[in-house]
Scaffold this active site. Structure first.
Site, PDB file in Angstrom:
ATOM      1  CG  ASP A 157      23.570   1.791  19.188  1.00 27.77           C
ATOM      2  OD1 ASP A 157      24.349   2.203  18.312  1.00 27.77           O
ATOM      3  OD2 ASP A 157      22.642   2.480  19.653  1.00 27.77           O
TER       4      ASP A 157
ATOM      5  CD  GLU B 277      24.226 -19.038  31.161  1.00 27.74           C
ATOM      6  OE1 GLU B 277      23.451 -19.508  30.287  1.00 27.74           O
ATOM      7  OE2 GLU B 277      23.841 -18.371  32.126  1.00 27.74           O
TER       8      GLU B 277
END
Length: 513
Positions: free
Chosen positions: A196, A237
């Site tokens: 956001d 990752e």
């Protein structure tokens, strides 16, 4: 091996309090979403973006978060959220959660500690300033002042409501906390993060005033990119995780900085959302979007509506078909028949362009803005500051029945639904080949056969036409009269009935060449 699913996905935004209510209190919840997953599976979407569902005092409909590692009781529990992620995955649907890094709730433990003790370390997590007068004349994102006085000579910064104090992203504890939050949701199976107000994190510590032509003191500062590079390393990752930014940016070059290969995977295309229903402006917008994203190797995105903007059935039915927060058109005349016709054509437009498409809940039903909400029922904090409310696009979904609450709840919905929506329910539109719902279902199903290549076809300056590969074309007639179709083998889908081999105005068609 990465699938990079976000590059051409159809992503559906769920606004939890307005999607479906499972416990009858009038507010949508996770139980309701789980019960209605079949609708999203049948629609054919690839992913769901969940607007904030965290514990919150709800000063700004959940965008004032007091705990990013839990679920607000009005929506359910963390265990229910984890179950929803599992069930969505079983249905072949990914889940994107919403993170709000610019600010937190004034009820967050950090801010409460900062207010309680001027010497507390948490005070450095925010923008407190000592001054006899307001530190700056900055205007907040909702309008009004961006500062609130704590005592005689201390103020704190909030670019949104006073209940949403801005965080100080220069502080390493703030950075570490949000990196931990990302891992928390990735570890629970979230496939993506929607960020956001992604460009607002950093502020110029000198606190200069906003001056046209000068660097902005709190919008799009270069330091923000270091944060998203660190977030990208975390996402990498995990397998097939995406970072998607809410980046309102008029400068295309500055916008694409967020999409460099080591930063965000995608960002919302607000240039397209606010574009007028005009052939030249739309063509320019598409060209601009494709060129900018190709420059950084990122997928373009196409979005028509969301929880902050006027629904496009309403926008496209007005004389002025644009959208911006500065241009408040609430209450201006709307031709809903025209708006619906154009919205149907826009659905085929967006789903035929290269990249990913975002669908805001109810868009697939052809819902329009409810501009008849009584003033005493408006809950949007923007209304008091700007005179514009976003509540009209947040009205609960109609599922079945002939009158409100249309099976959204067994109680009273938190915002009123129009009586005219009885023909817009999921039940009423299912199986009706002329309905908006079946148009979306068909388009999403057919969309998987569209090749990635894109090339314009010349059908006149008032017609947008392009090919995807060698055997697919989309044609959108934005002129004032019917136009002829290019040579084709068959018609795959049309937004409105054709007139023989002529394409009527405000109509789009998908062709097999």
């Amino acid at each position: 091996m990465t699938m990079q699913w976000w590059r051409d996905a159809v992503i559906y935004q769920v606004y939890p309090r307005s999607f479906a209510d499972g416990d009858g209190d009038g507010v949508g919840d996770i139980a309701g979403i789980r019960a209605r997953l079949g609708h999203l599976r049948d629609l054919g979407v690839d992913a769901i973006w969940m607007s904030p569902w965290y514990p919150s005092p709800m000063a700004d409909a959940g965008y004032d978060v007091s705990d990013f590692r839990d679920i607000d009781p009005v929506f359910g529990s963390l265990a229910e959220a984890e179950a929803l992620i599992t069930e969505a995955h079983e249905a072949g649907i990914r889940i994107i959660v919403d993170i709000v890094p610019n600010h937190i709730s004034s009820e967050h433990p950090w801010f409460k500690a900062a207010l309680a003790d001027p010497e507390a370390k948490e005070r450095d997590y925010f923008w407190f300033r000592k001054s006899q007068n307001m530190p700056t004349n900055w205007v907040g994102e909702f309008g009004g002042t961006a500062w609130t006085r704590v005592d005689d000579d201390t103020w704190y910064l909030h670019l949104f409501t006073p209940e949403q104090p801005d965080l100080n992203w220069e502080h390493p504890d703030v950075r570490a906390e949000f990196e931990s939050i990302l891992r928390f949701w990735f570890d629970r199976g979230a496939d993506g993060i929607r960020i956001d107000s992604a460009a607002l994190l950093f502020k110029d510590p000198a606190l200069p005033e906003v001056v046209e032509g000068q660097p902005h003191p709190f919008h799009d500062l270069d330091a923000v990119h270091d944060v998203y590079r660190s977030w990208r390393r975390i996402a990498d990752e995990y397998a097939d995780r995406a970072l998607i930014g809410e980046v309102w940016m008029p400068d295309v070059e500055r916008f694409t900085n967020y999409l460099r290969p080591d930063e965000l995977h995608a960002a919302f295309n607000f240039d397209f959302l606010g574009c007028a229903w005009d052939p030249r402006l739309m063509r320019d917008c598409v060209d601009r979007t494709l060129a900018a994203h190709a420059h950084v190797g990122a997928p373009p995105t196409w979005v028509l509506s969301n929880h902050d903007v006027t629904r496009h059935v309403t926008r496209y039915g007005r004389a002025d078909t644009t959208f911006s927060f500065e241009n408040n058109l609430d209450g201006t005349p709307v031709d809903l028949e025209l708006g619906t016709r154009r919205a149907r054509a826009a659905a085929l437009l967006t789903l035929a362009l290269p990249g990913s498409a975002y669908i805001y809940q109810g868009e697939e039903l052809g819902l329009w803005e409810n501009e008849a909400i009584p003033h005493d029922q408006i809950q949007d904090p923007m209304y008091a500051r700007r005179g514009h409310t976003r509540d009209g696009c947040r009205v609960p979904m109609p599922w079945s029945g002939d009158e409100p609450p249309y099976d959204f709840t067994t109680g009273a919905p938190w915002l009123p639904q129009p009586a005219e929506w009885k023909d817009r329910t999921v039940q009423a539109q299912t199986g009706d080949s002329r309905s908006m719902l079946e148009l979306y279902r068909s388009a999403i199903r057919l969309r998987t056969f569209i090749a990635h290549d894109f090339a314009w076809l010349d059908r006149g300056e008032d017609v947008l036409a392009w090919t995807r590969g060698t055997d697919f074309a989309c044609v959108l007639n934005l002129s004032g009269a019917p136009v002829s179709l290019p040579a084709h083998r068959s018609i795959l889908l049309a937004s409105s009935p054709l007139d023989g081999d002529l394409l009527p105005r405000d109509t789009a068609v998908w062709l097999r060449l």
